[in-house]
Design a protein around this motif. Structure first.
Motif, PDB file in Angstrom:
ATOM      1  N   ALA A 191      38.958  16.045 -18.852  1.00 62.68           N
ATOM      2  CA  ALA A 191      39.145  15.566 -17.476  1.00 62.68           C
ATOM      3  C   ALA A 191      39.197  14.048 -17.443  1.00 62.68           C
ATOM      4  CB  ALA A 191      38.035  16.090 -16.583  1.00 62.68           C
ATOM      5  N   ALA A 192      38.341  13.385 -18.177  1.00 62.78           N
ATOM      6  CA  ALA A 192      38.330  11.922 -18.207  1.00 62.78           C
ATOM      7  C   ALA A 192      39.615  11.387 -18.826  1.00 62.78           C
ATOM      8  CB  ALA A 192      37.111  11.424 -18.990  1.00 62.78           C
ATOM      9  N   GLY A 193      40.117  12.030 -19.876  1.00 58.18           N
ATOM     10  CA  GLY A 193      41.360  11.598 -20.518  1.00 58.18           C
ATOM     11  C   GLY A 193      42.562  11.760 -19.605  1.00 58.18           C
ATOM     12  N   LEU A 194      42.640  12.879 -18.908  1.00 56.02           N
ATOM     13  CA  LEU A 194      43.751  13.105 -17.970  1.00 56.02           C
ATOM     14  C   LEU A 194      43.683  12.137 -16.801  1.00 56.02           C
ATOM     15  CD1 LEU A 194      43.972  17.000 -17.971  1.00 56.02           C
ATOM     16  CD2 LEU A 194      45.591  15.380 -18.964  1.00 56.02           C
TER      17      LEU A 194
ATOM     18  N   ALA B  47      42.396   9.100 -16.851  1.00 54.22           N
ATOM     19  CA  ALA B  47      42.801   7.786 -17.363  1.00 54.22           C
ATOM     20  C   ALA B  47      44.321   7.720 -17.525  1.00 54.22           C
ATOM     21  CB  ALA B  47      42.100   7.517 -18.701  1.00 54.22           C
ATOM     22  N   ALA B  48      44.940   8.782 -18.026  1.00 48.63           N
ATOM     23  CA  ALA B  48      46.398   8.810 -18.186  1.00 48.63           C
ATOM     24  C   ALA B  48      47.091   8.711 -16.830  1.00 48.63           C
ATOM     25  CB  ALA B  48      46.821  10.076 -18.915  1.00 48.63           C
ATOM     26  N   LEU B  49      46.552   9.384 -15.826  1.00 42.65           N
ATOM     27  CA  LEU B  49      47.126   9.322 -14.486  1.00 42.65           C
ATOM     28  C   LEU B  49      47.015   7.926 -13.908  1.00 42.65           C
ATOM     29  CD1 LEU B  49      48.377  10.790 -12.066  1.00 42.65           C
ATOM     30  CD2 LEU B  49      46.062  11.308 -11.294  1.00 42.65           C
ATOM     31  N   VAL B  50      45.878   7.280 -14.086  1.00 41.02           N
ATOM     32  CA  VAL B  50      45.687   5.913 -13.576  1.00 41.02           C
ATOM     33  C   VAL B  50      46.667   4.960 -14.256  1.00 41.02           C
ATOM     34  CG1 VAL B  50      44.056   3.985 -13.538  1.00 41.02           C
ATOM     35  CG2 VAL B  50      43.305   6.264 -12.861  1.00 41.02           C
ATOM     36  N   ILE B  51      46.831   5.072 -15.569  1.00 42.46           N
ATOM     37  CA  ILE B  51      47.768   4.207 -16.289  1.00 42.46           C
ATOM     38  C   ILE B  51      49.204   4.441 -15.813  1.00 42.46           C
ATOM     39  CG2 ILE B  51      48.790   3.780 -18.565  1.00 42.46           C
ATOM     40  CD1 ILE B  51      45.981   4.341 -19.736  1.00 42.46           C
ATOM     41  N   ALA B  52      49.578   5.697 -15.602  1.00 41.93           N
ATOM     42  CA  ALA B  52      50.932   6.010 -15.116  1.00 41.93           C
ATOM     43  C   ALA B  52      51.161   5.445 -13.730  1.00 41.93           C
ATOM     44  CB  ALA B  52      51.150   7.523 -15.134  1.00 41.93           C
ATOM     45  N   LEU B  53      50.189   5.551 -12.839  1.00 44.28           N
ATOM     46  CA  LEU B  53      50.339   5.001 -11.488  1.00 44.28           C
ATOM     47  C   LEU B  53      50.455   3.484 -11.507  1.00 44.28           C
ATOM     48  CD1 LEU B  53      47.905   7.258  -9.425  1.00 44.28           C
ATOM     49  CD2 LEU B  53      50.386   7.131  -9.238  1.00 44.28           C
ATOM     50  N   ILE B  54      49.649   2.828 -12.329  1.00 46.71           N
ATOM     51  CA  ILE B  54      49.742   1.369 -12.435  1.00 46.71           C
ATOM     52  C   ILE B  54      51.114   0.971 -12.964  1.00 46.71           C
ATOM     53  CG2 ILE B  54      48.858  -0.644 -13.695  1.00 46.71           C
ATOM     54  CD1 ILE B  54      46.067   0.673 -13.504  1.00 46.71           C
ATOM     55  N   ALA B  55      51.597   1.655 -13.986  1.00 45.43           N
ATOM     56  CA  ALA B  55      52.919   1.359 -14.532  1.00 45.43           C
ATOM     57  C   ALA B  55      54.013   1.600 -13.500  1.00 45.43           C
ATOM     58  CB  ALA B  55      53.170   2.207 -15.774  1.00 45.43           C
ATOM     59  N   PHE B  56      53.886   2.634 -12.707  1.00 45.57           N
ATOM     60  CA  PHE B  56      54.880   2.946 -11.677  1.00 45.57           C
ATOM     61  C   PHE B  56      54.972   1.829 -10.643  1.00 45.57           C
ATOM     62  CE2 PHE B  56      55.896   4.828  -7.526  1.00 45.57           C
ATOM     63  CZ  PHE B  56      57.165   5.304  -7.796  1.00 45.57           C
ATOM     64  N   PHE B  57      53.838   1.325 -10.194  1.00 44.78           N
ATOM     65  CA  PHE B  57      53.837   0.302  -9.152  1.00 44.78           C
ATOM     66  C   PHE B  57      54.144  -1.086  -9.683  1.00 44.78           C
ATOM     67  CE2 PHE B  57      51.212   3.544  -6.957  1.00 44.78           C
ATOM     68  CZ  PHE B  57      52.054   3.735  -5.863  1.00 44.78           C
ATOM     69  N   VAL B  58      53.936  -1.336 -10.957  1.00 44.97           N
ATOM     70  CA  VAL B  58      54.136  -2.667 -11.515  1.00 44.97           C
ATOM     71  C   VAL B  58      55.539  -2.838 -12.089  1.00 44.97           C
ATOM     72  CG1 VAL B  58      53.337  -4.236 -13.340  1.00 44.97           C
ATOM     73  CG2 VAL B  58      51.690  -2.988 -11.966  1.00 44.97           C
ATOM     74  N   THR B  59      56.153  -1.787 -12.587  1.00 45.17           N
ATOM     75  CA  THR B  59      57.441  -1.880 -13.266  1.00 45.17           C
ATOM     76  C   THR B  59      58.568  -2.114 -12.269  1.00 45.17           C
ATOM     77  OG1 THR B  59      56.629  -0.339 -14.928  1.00 45.17           O
ATOM     78  CG2 THR B  59      59.006  -0.689 -14.840  1.00 45.17           C
ATOM     79  N   ASP B  60      59.483  -3.028 -12.635  1.00 48.08           N
ATOM     80  CA  ASP B  60      60.657  -3.329 -11.827  1.00 48.08           C
ATOM     81  C   ASP B  60      61.682  -2.210 -12.014  1.00 48.08           C
ATOM     82  OD1 ASP B  60      62.565  -4.573 -10.294  1.00 48.08           O
ATOM     83  OD2 ASP B  60      63.079  -6.087 -11.783  1.00 48.08           O
ATOM     84  N   PRO B  61      62.200  -1.591 -10.924  1.00 51.19           N
ATOM     85  CA  PRO B  61      63.135  -0.478 -11.084  1.00 51.19           C
ATOM     86  C   PRO B  61      64.501  -0.894 -11.609  1.00 51.19           C
ATOM     87  CG  PRO B  61      62.881  -0.998  -8.774  1.00 51.19           C
ATOM     88  CD  PRO B  61      61.903  -1.850  -9.528  1.00 51.19           C
ATOM     89  N   VAL B  62      64.876  -2.185 -11.482  1.00 53.89           N
ATOM     90  CA  VAL B  62      66.161  -2.659 -11.971  1.00 53.89           C
ATOM     91  C   VAL B  62      65.959  -3.172 -13.385  1.00 53.89           C
ATOM     92  CG1 VAL B  62      68.026  -4.308 -11.587  1.00 53.89           C
ATOM     93  CG2 VAL B  62      66.838  -3.302  -9.644  1.00 53.89           C
ATOM     94  N   PRO B  63      66.714  -2.660 -14.353  1.00 56.17           N
ATOM     95  CA  PRO B  63      66.513  -3.117 -15.727  1.00 56.17           C
ATOM     96  C   PRO B  63      66.906  -4.581 -15.883  1.00 56.17           C
ATOM     97  CG  PRO B  63      68.414  -1.682 -15.592  1.00 56.17           C
ATOM     98  CD  PRO B  63      67.749  -1.663 -14.246  1.00 56.17           C
ATOM     99  N   ALA B  64      66.163  -5.308 -16.677  1.00 57.94           N
ATOM    100  CA  ALA B  64      66.457  -6.711 -16.939  1.00 57.94           C
ATOM    101  C   ALA B  64      67.684  -6.812 -17.830  1.00 57.94           C
ATOM    102  CB  ALA B  64      65.261  -7.374 -17.602  1.00 57.94           C
ATOM    103  N   ALA B  65      68.429  -7.915 -17.684  1.00 57.55           N
ATOM    104  CA  ALA B  65      69.602  -8.137 -18.518  1.00 57.55           C
ATOM    105  C   ALA B  65      69.152  -8.435 -19.935  1.00 57.55           C
ATOM    106  CB  ALA B  65      70.421  -9.297 -17.966  1.00 57.55           C
ATOM    107  N   SER B  66      69.938  -7.958 -20.895  1.00 62.18           N
ATOM    108  CA  SER B  66      69.591  -8.233 -22.284  1.00 62.18           C
ATOM    109  C   SER B  66      69.854  -9.701 -22.579  1.00 62.18           C
ATOM    110  CB  SER B  66      70.382  -7.327 -23.220  1.00 62.18           C
ATOM    111  OG  SER B  66      71.758  -7.623 -23.104  1.00 62.18           O
ATOM    112  N   ALA B  67      69.420 -10.168 -23.739  1.00 58.98           N
ATOM    113  CA  ALA B  67      69.489 -11.590 -24.066  1.00 58.98           C
ATOM    114  C   ALA B  67      70.915 -12.129 -24.036  1.00 58.98           C
ATOM    115  CB  ALA B  67      68.863 -11.832 -25.432  1.00 58.98           C
ATOM    116  N   GLY B  68      71.907 -11.327 -24.440  1.00 56.75           N
ATOM    117  CA  GLY B  68      73.290 -11.798 -24.494  1.00 56.75           C
ATOM    118  C   GLY B  68      74.029 -11.701 -23.174  1.00 56.75           C
ATOM    119  N   GLU B  69      73.497 -10.976 -22.205  1.00 55.35           N
ATOM    120  CA  GLU B  69      74.198 -10.777 -20.937  1.00 55.35           C
ATOM    121  C   GLU B  69      73.828 -11.853 -19.934  1.00 55.35           C
ATOM    122  OE1 GLU B  69      73.707  -6.964 -19.140  1.00 55.35           O
ATOM    123  OE2 GLU B  69      74.087  -5.905 -20.988  1.00 55.35           O
ATOM    124  N   GLN B  70      74.789 -12.192 -19.100  1.00 58.27           N
ATOM    125  CA  GLN B  70      74.515 -13.096 -18.002  1.00 58.27           C
ATOM    126  C   GLN B  70      74.336 -12.261 -16.755  1.00 58.27           C
ATOM    127  OE1 GLN B  70      77.625 -15.943 -17.610  1.00 58.27           O
ATOM    128  NE2 GLN B  70      77.248 -16.892 -19.596  1.00 58.27           N
TER     129      GLN B  70
END
Length: 153
Positions: free
Chosen positions: A12-15, A17-40
């Motif tokens: 229960a504690a492991g699940l 913790a996994a849920l909390v990490i997934a929620l934090i990642a969901f709210f923090v991650t930008d939905p638009v992918p960043a341009a790669s180094a060679g792209e403008q």
């Protein structure tokens, strides 16, 4: 019983913790992918009227005698706005002998005074059932089919 309780609490504690990490990642991650180094990065182009909207096509076909077929198509965006000055073509293909008696592309012309309404006529080679295909090529792609039975009369 101690092992069982410890195992359940650990799981229960492991699940949790996994849920909390997934929620934090969901709210923090930008939905638009960043341009790669060679792209403008460039700003998105301004959308034109009706851009990105799928096309709705209402097809009506009728046999006028002597193997002549009359086809009309009402072309609109999915928000039911008529699509004027579009590139619309028609194909007719005999169902019993596919590709043997295929007609097209036959350009369809917009009916004067009726925006979004296109019409064309064709002479099919023989009696039978035909698949009538309407294809909108631009500004928005789309396709519709209907069946028509062409009799001898």
């Amino acid at each position: 019983m101690t092992f069982r309780h410890g195992f359940m609490y650990g799981t229960a504690a492991g699940l949790t913790a996994a849920l909390v990490i997934a929620l934090i990642a969901f709210f923090v991650t930008d939905p638009v992918p960043a341009a790669s180094a060679g792209e403008q990065t460039r700003p998105p182009a301004a959308p034109s009227a009706g851009a990105g909207l799928p096309v709705g096509i209402d097809v009506k076909a009728r046999h006028r005698g002597n193997l002549k077929v009359e086809v009309t198509a009402r072309v609109s965006t999915k928000t039911y706005d008529p699509l004027s000055r579009a590139s619309v073509v028609m194909y007719a293909d005999m169902v019993a002998m596919p590709m043997a008696h295929r007609l097209g592309p036959i350009p369809m012309k917009e009916v004067a005074g009726k925006p979004g309404q296109y019409a064309a006529e064709a002479q099919v080679p023989m009696v039978g059932e035909y698949d009538i295909q309407i294809s909108v090529q631009r500004p928005l792609p789309g396709e519709a089919h209907t069946r028509l039975d062409v009799g001898a009369g």
